[in-house]
Write a protein that holds these residues in place. Structure first.
Motif, PDB file in Angstrom:
ATOM      1  N   GLY A 179      92.164 -88.825 -66.307  1.00 57.50           N
ATOM      2  CA  GLY A 179      92.378 -88.973 -64.874  1.00 57.50           C
ATOM      3  C   GLY A 179      91.805 -87.766 -64.155  1.00 57.50           C
ATOM      4  N   PHE A 180      91.384 -87.963 -62.905  1.00 57.69           N
ATOM      5  CA  PHE A 180      90.823 -86.863 -62.131  1.00 57.69           C
ATOM      6  C   PHE A 180      91.105 -87.091 -60.653  1.00 57.69           C
ATOM      7  N   LYS A 181      90.978 -86.004 -59.898  1.00 57.04           N
ATOM      8  CA  LYS A 181      91.180 -86.080 -58.450  1.00 57.04           C
ATOM      9  C   LYS A 181      90.343 -85.009 -57.762  1.00 57.04           C
ATOM     10  N   ARG A 182      90.209 -85.153 -56.466  1.00 52.50           N
ATOM     11  CA  ARG A 182      89.536 -84.201 -55.581  1.00 52.50           C
ATOM     12  C   ARG A 182      88.147 -83.794 -56.052  1.00 52.50           C
ATOM     13  N   LEU A 183      87.299 -84.767 -56.341  1.00 55.68           N
ATOM     14  CA  LEU A 183      85.917 -84.457 -56.688  1.00 55.68           C
ATOM     15  C   LEU A 183      85.185 -83.958 -55.446  1.00 55.68           C
ATOM     16  N   ARG A 184      84.390 -82.945 -55.631  1.00 53.42           N
ATOM     17  CA  ARG A 184      83.526 -82.448 -54.566  1.00 53.42           C
ATOM     18  C   ARG A 184      82.268 -81.893 -55.215  1.00 53.42           C
ATOM     19  N   SER A 185      81.184 -81.932 -54.478  1.00 48.86           N
ATOM     20  CA  SER A 185      79.903 -81.534 -55.042  1.00 48.86           C
ATOM     21  C   SER A 185      79.196 -80.528 -54.152  1.00 48.86           C
ATOM     22  N   THR A 186      78.440 -79.666 -54.802  1.00 49.22           N
ATOM     23  CA  THR A 186      77.526 -78.781 -54.101  1.00 49.22           C
ATOM     24  C   THR A 186      76.171 -78.944 -54.771  1.00 49.22           C
ATOM     25  N   ALA A 187      75.123 -78.875 -53.976  1.00 45.51           N
ATOM     26  CA  ALA A 187      73.778 -79.045 -54.516  1.00 45.51           C
ATOM     27  C   ALA A 187      72.848 -78.006 -53.912  1.00 45.51           C
ATOM     28  N   GLU A 188      71.885 -77.582 -54.702  1.00 47.76           N
ATOM     29  CA  GLU A 188      70.924 -76.581 -54.269  1.00 47.76           C
ATOM     30  C   GLU A 188      69.522 -77.045 -54.637  1.00 47.76           C
ATOM     31  N   ASP A 189      68.633 -76.986 -53.680  1.00 43.74           N
ATOM     32  CA  ASP A 189      67.215 -77.276 -53.895  1.00 43.74           C
ATOM     33  C   ASP A 189      66.559 -75.949 -54.251  1.00 43.74           C
ATOM     34  N   LEU A 190      66.147 -75.803 -55.509  1.00 47.19           N
ATOM     35  CA  LEU A 190      65.607 -74.520 -55.963  1.00 47.19           C
ATOM     36  C   LEU A 190      64.296 -74.157 -55.284  1.00 47.19           C
ATOM     37  N   SER A 191      63.588 -75.158 -54.764  1.00 42.62           N
ATOM     38  CA  SER A 191      62.339 -74.840 -54.070  1.00 42.62           C
ATOM     39  C   SER A 191      62.611 -74.128 -52.742  1.00 42.62           C
ATOM     40  N   LEU A 192      63.834 -74.200 -52.255  1.00 45.47           N
ATOM     41  CA  LEU A 192      64.198 -73.534 -51.006  1.00 45.47           C
ATOM     42  C   LEU A 192      64.958 -72.239 -51.233  1.00 45.47           C
ATOM     43  N   ALA A 193      65.283 -71.950 -52.484  1.00 47.29           N
ATOM     44  CA  ALA A 193      66.034 -70.739 -52.806  1.00 47.29           C
ATOM     45  C   ALA A 193      65.133 -69.521 -52.683  1.00 47.29           C
ATOM     46  N   LYS A 194      65.710 -68.442 -52.213  1.00 46.00           N
ATOM     47  CA  LYS A 194      64.948 -67.196 -52.108  1.00 46.00           C
ATOM     48  C   LYS A 194      64.655 -66.662 -53.502  1.00 46.00           C
ATOM     49  N   GLN A 195      63.485 -66.099 -53.653  1.00 41.91           N
ATOM     50  CA  GLN A 195      63.140 -65.470 -54.917  1.00 41.91           C
ATOM     51  C   GLN A 195      63.371 -63.966 -54.802  1.00 41.91           C
ATOM     52  N   SER A 196      63.739 -63.373 -55.919  1.00 37.31           N
ATOM     53  CA  SER A 196      63.881 -61.927 -55.938  1.00 37.31           C
ATOM     54  C   SER A 196      62.487 -61.292 -55.911  1.00 37.31           C
ATOM     55  N   LYS A 197      62.442 -60.013 -55.642  1.00 35.08           N
ATOM     56  CA  LYS A 197      61.169 -59.291 -55.599  1.00 35.08           C
ATOM     57  C   LYS A 197      60.430 -59.427 -56.936  1.00 35.08           C
ATOM     58  N   ARG A 198      61.160 -59.329 -58.028  1.00 41.05           N
ATOM     59  CA  ARG A 198      60.567 -59.437 -59.365  1.00 41.05           C
ATOM     60  C   ARG A 198      59.990 -60.835 -59.588  1.00 41.05           C
ATOM     61  N   GLN A 199      60.713 -61.884 -59.158  1.00 37.93           N
ATOM     62  CA  GLN A 199      60.217 -63.254 -59.316  1.00 37.93           C
ATOM     63  C   GLN A 199      58.940 -63.473 -58.492  1.00 37.93           C
ATOM     64  N   ARG A 200      58.919 -62.935 -57.272  1.00 38.11           N
ATOM     65  CA  ARG A 200      57.731 -63.098 -56.430  1.00 38.11           C
ATOM     66  C   ARG A 200      56.528 -62.427 -57.075  1.00 38.11           C
ATOM     67  N   ARG A 201      56.713 -61.236 -57.635  1.00 38.19           N
ATOM     68  CA  ARG A 201      55.607 -60.535 -58.305  1.00 38.19           C
ATOM     69  C   ARG A 201      55.103 -61.326 -59.501  1.00 38.19           C
ATOM     70  N   ALA A 202      56.026 -61.886 -60.291  1.00 45.61           N
ATOM     71  CA  ALA A 202      55.645 -62.657 -61.474  1.00 45.61           C
ATOM     72  C   ALA A 202      54.867 -63.904 -61.063  1.00 45.61           C
ATOM     73  N   THR A 203      55.274 -64.552 -59.978  1.00 44.93           N
ATOM     74  CA  THR A 203      54.593 -65.754 -59.512  1.00 44.93           C
ATOM     75  C   THR A 203      53.193 -65.413 -59.039  1.00 44.93           C
ATOM     76  N   VAL A 204      53.024 -64.316 -58.336  1.00 42.42           N
ATOM     77  CA  VAL A 204      51.702 -63.890 -57.853  1.00 42.42           C
ATOM     78  C   VAL A 204      50.773 -63.572 -59.013  1.00 42.42           C
ATOM     79  N   ARG A 205      51.309 -62.921 -60.046  1.00 40.57           N
ATOM     80  CA  ARG A 205      50.502 -62.571 -61.215  1.00 40.57           C
ATOM     81  C   ARG A 205      50.275 -63.771 -62.127  1.00 40.57           C
ATOM     82  N   GLY A 206      51.089 -64.813 -61.964  1.00 37.83           N
ATOM     83  CA  GLY A 206      50.952 -65.980 -62.825  1.00 37.83           C
ATOM     84  C   GLY A 206      51.796 -65.935 -64.069  1.00 37.83           C
ATOM     85  N   ASP A 207      52.751 -65.012 -64.125  1.00 37.87           N
ATOM     86  CA  ASP A 207      53.633 -64.884 -65.289  1.00 37.87           C
ATOM     87  C   ASP A 207      54.710 -65.955 -65.333  1.00 37.87           C
ATOM     88  N   ALA A 208      55.075 -66.503 -64.198  1.00 38.50           N
ATOM     89  CA  ALA A 208      56.202 -67.446 -64.144  1.00 38.50           C
ATOM     90  C   ALA A 208      55.821 -68.815 -64.591  1.00 38.50           C
TER      91      ALA A 208
END
Length: 119
Positions: free
Chosen positions: A90-119
């Motif tokens: 049995g269960f009750k009070r279901l609720r959901s949260t969702a995140e679109d990762l394409s809209l999530a902010k990237q950290s400075k390290r992630q941005r550098r890796a993406t620019v260099r092509g490491d990601a």
């Protein structure tokens, strides 16, 4: 081809568990610790019975457009409900949260890796 990745968490509370179901969940608890959780297409269940009867499923889905997150969230909720119902939990009070990762902010390290092509 999916261009967007969605992370969805469906949370709720177990309701009306029998003593047998509670014992079954406690026995399997080490496999469902939050520290071992990941986002998967099938949904990864975590729960905390000692403090309270809460649970969370983590789902990974995708879509072409930003609006597809609504359908992905509905699929995740249905999958969580089906999993619980199939096992008789049995269960009750279901609720959901969702995140679109394409809209999530990237950290400075992630941005550098993406620019260099490491990601």
């Amino acid at each position: 081809m999916s261009t967007r990745t969605f992370r969805i968490i469906v949370r709720g509370f177990f309701d009306g568990l029998t003593a047998e179901q509670h014992a079954e969940l406690l026995a399997a608890a080490p496999q469902h610790e939050v520290l071992r959780a990941s986002f998967t297409a099938e949904g990864d269940l975590t729960y905390e019975l000692a403090a309270r009867n809460s649970f969370a499923f983590r789902f990974l889905d995708g879509g072409e457009a930003e609006e597809d997150i609504l359908d992905a969230t509905a699929r995740a909720e249905l999958a969580a409900e089906a999993w619980l119902t199939e096992r008789g939990y049995g269960f009750k009070r279901l609720r959901s949260t969702a995140e679109d990762l394409s809209l999530a902010k990237q950290s400075k390290r992630q941005r550098r890796a993406t620019v260099r092509g490491d990601a």
